[in-house]
Design a protein around this motif. Structure first.
Motif, mmCIF file in Angstrom:
data_model
loop_
_atom_site.group_PDB
_atom_site.id
_atom_site.type_symbol
_atom_site.label_atom_id
_atom_site.label_comp_id
_atom_site.label_asym_id
_atom_site.label_seq_id
_atom_site.Cartn_x
_atom_site.Cartn_y
_atom_site.Cartn_z
ATOM 1 N N ALA A 157 0.846 -1.194 0.000
ATOM 2 C CA ALA A 157 0.000 0.000 0.000
ATOM 3 C C ALA A 157 0.883 1.246 0.000
ATOM 4 N N PHE A 158 0.558 2.163 -0.897
ATOM 5 C CA PHE A 158 1.294 3.423 -0.987
ATOM 6 C C PHE A 158 0.345 4.557 -0.595
ATOM 7 N N ILE A 159 0.707 5.327 0.410
ATOM 8 C CA ILE A 159 -0.136 6.435 0.888
ATOM 9 C C ILE A 159 0.302 7.709 0.179
ATOM 10 N N LEU A 160 -0.619 8.282 -0.577
ATOM 11 C CA LEU A 160 -0.318 9.467 -1.388
ATOM 12 C C LEU A 160 -1.097 10.662 -0.856
ATOM 13 N N TYR A 161 -0.394 11.761 -0.639
ATOM 14 C CA TYR A 161 -1.026 12.971 -0.121
ATOM 15 C C TYR A 161 -0.144 14.171 -0.442
ATOM 16 N N ASP A 162 -0.689 15.361 -0.264
ATOM 17 C CA ASP A 162 0.044 16.605 -0.454
ATOM 18 C C ASP A 162 0.285 17.212 0.932
ATOM 19 N N PRO A 163 1.540 17.303 1.379
ATOM 20 C CA PRO A 163 1.817 17.800 2.733
ATOM 21 C C PRO A 163 1.280 19.203 2.994
ATOM 22 N N LYS A 164 1.142 20.009 1.946
ATOM 23 C CA LYS A 164 0.622 21.361 2.131
ATOM 24 C C LYS A 164 -0.904 21.364 2.138
ATOM 25 N N GLU A 165 -1.480 20.750 1.129
ATOM 26 C CA GLU A 165 -2.934 20.727 0.985
ATOM 27 C C GLU A 165 -3.588 19.910 2.103
ATOM 28 N N HIS A 166 -2.902 18.859 2.528
ATOM 29 C CA HIS A 166 -3.457 17.952 3.535
ATOM 30 C C HIS A 166 -2.561 17.966 4.775
ATOM 31 N N PHE A 167 -2.342 19.154 5.304
ATOM 32 C CA PHE A 167 -1.362 19.330 6.378
ATOM 33 C C PHE A 167 -1.747 18.571 7.636
ATOM 34 N N GLN A 168 -3.028 18.587 8.019
ATOM 35 C CA GLN A 168 -3.451 17.873 9.221
ATOM 36 C C GLN A 168 -3.282 16.356 9.055
ATOM 37 N N PHE A 169 -3.555 15.869 7.853
ATOM 38 C CA PHE A 169 -3.337 14.452 7.567
ATOM 39 C C PHE A 169 -1.851 14.121 7.686
#
Length: 469
Positions: free
Chosen positions: A38-50
């Motif tokens: 499983a690869f977790i993909l997110y944007d550290p800026k857009e999804h900062f709380q995540f």
């Protein structure tokens, strides 16, 4: 079990392309212990709380995932995880196995990287954060599911349970088929709304290609390997572009078929633009406020400005010119093209940017019949918008009868003239071999002037109304 994508060698090892034979054999042996990835993909800026949640709970996720699921992501796990985690350090001489072997990325470009990875995996950026799931990282197809800080732990724990159940099958193909069926089982509520995606290469290669563009590493050999792959990726893309242009220039296709071909061409240019933009470390000032733009529009704008700033006068600027035109086209499609769609009876916002069955979207304009409700081939609701120049022609005709809200308050003549010129430049870029620096600067000038005149804020208001908020 969790591991940060700490090393370019991690992805190269999965591809069986690691130059170090000992490292390759050791990493292959370790990876064989896992049934699901499983690869977790997110944007550290857009999804900062995540992002904050992921960093703080990495140790917990590592525990609940079981020893048969390997999940990975770009993250800095807490020190507590390093203190007890020795699984990846059985061979201290193997850089692939060391958590401290970190990829250093430029934080200000994290948003661009997340956008681009999502586009390469055919995942809408709006669906991030997400978890990409596969029983084999060398498969071309995979599944993915949106996530959030509240759901992530349950989803990882569920995947861990499924991974362990796969142990009952010794034969690999049977195990893979079982796992694919299991993750789609509706009884696993944390995995409901699972979606499937298919790309033209393995998941591991797609990720390695992207990572190769921004690797900076203390180990010179690894940096060289990454740069070789980076150059190879660019070369392969340029070969594909040349083939497509040769086909287009034969003049054998009608407008509809040519539009599908141009869509494929655009994807290659977006990729080139991203890869080239990673080489520019300068700060770039964009002429449009990010909040006015769709996520993919922002990606194309930002990378285009970085590429134009990076290249030399004698270089080919085709990718940046096409992406600037695509940025403009995308904003027009999400706004004024939907005003046209509303005029033919499309139910908005229900079918915003979607095909609606039962409605003829063709609008006759001279010899042309552009279709504003055309289903993209091999999809169930994806919309294929008319070409940029076709939309402009229809809009000019329709404003003779009625006007979009706020139309009288903008410089409509300059807007429509710029629209026509951008479409002409974009069409030329798709058919010619090279686009020069002057043309790229002219395209930038159109974008800047349109922004200064408030056109993009105007389009933003229109698309908000048709999106229903």
């Amino acid at each position: 079990m969790g591991v940060p994508i700490n090393s370019y060698s991690f992805l190269k090892s999965i591809l069986n392309e690691c130059a170090d034979v000992d490292s390759l054999q050791e990493s292959k042996k370790l990876l064989e212990n896992f049934n699901l990835f499983a690869f977790i993909l997110y944007d550290p800026k857009e999804h900062f709380q995540f992002y904050q949640k992921l960093e703080k709970s990495f140790e917990t996720l590592d525990t609940v995932s079981s020893d048969k699921l390997l999940f990975f992501t770009i993250v800095n796990p807490p020190s507590e995880w390093h203190e007890y985690q020795d699984y990846w350090q059985k061979d201290p001489n193997n850089p692939f196995l060391a958590w401290y072997n970190g990829i250093k990325t430029k934080a200000k470009d994290d948003d661009t990287t997340a956008h681009f990875i999502a586009s390469q995996l055919n995942i809408p950026f709006e669906s991030l954060p997400c978890i990409v799931i596969t029983p084999n990282l060398k498969f071309n197809n995979f599944h993915w599911i949106s996530t959030n800080k509240a759901s992530l732990e349950d989803q990882i724990a569920t995947l861990g349970k499924i991974a362990r159940k796969g142990m009952k099958y010794e034969e690999l193909n049977n195990r893979w088929n079982f796992l694919l069926d299991e993750i789609k089982n509706p009884l696993y509520k944390p995995l409901n709304n699972l979606k499937e995606s298919n790309i033209g290469c393995s998941l591991a290669k797609a990720l390695a290609d992207v990572v190769s563009a921004f690797v900076t590493h203390t180990d010179l050999k690894e940096s060289k390997e990454a740069f070789i792959q980076f150059e190879s990726v660019l070369s392969d893309i340029k070969i594909e572009i040349k083939k497509i242009k040769e086909e287009l220039n034969k003049g054998l296709y009608d407008l509809d078929e040519e539009q599908y071909i141009l869509e494929q061409l655009d994807k290659f240019y977006v990729a080139i633009n991203y890869y080239l933009s990673t080489q520019n470390k300068n700060e770039i000032t964009l002429p449009i406020n990010k909040k006015y733009l769709e996520h993919d529009s922002y990606l194309m704008l930002k990378t285009s400005y970085k590429v134009i700033d990076y290249l030399s006068d004698d270089d080919d600027f085709t990718s940046s010119v096409i992406c600037l035109a695509k940025c403009f086209e995308n904003e027009v499609n999400m706004s004024l093209v939907h005003w046209i769609r509303s005029n033919i009876g499309i139910d908005l916002p229900t079918y915003f940017n979607k095909f609606q069955s039962g409605i003829n979207g063709e609008i006759k304009s001279g010899k042309l019949k552009p279709n504003f409700n055309k289903l993209y081939r091999n999809t169930h609701d994806k919309l294929l918008h008319p070409a940029l120049f076709q939309s402009q022609i229809v809009l000019k005709k329709q404003i003779n009868n009625s006007l979009p809200d706020g139309w009288a308050r903008i410089n409509s003549r300059f807007f429509l003239d710029s629209w026509e010129n951008i479409a002409e430049i974009r069409n030329s870029a798709a058919h010619t071999e090279l686009i020069n620096h002057t043309t790229a600067l002219n395209m930038q000038d159109y974008i800047k002037k349109l922004s200064n005149l408030g056109i993009f804020s105007y389009l933003y208001k229109i698309k908000k109304s048709f999106k229903g908020y």
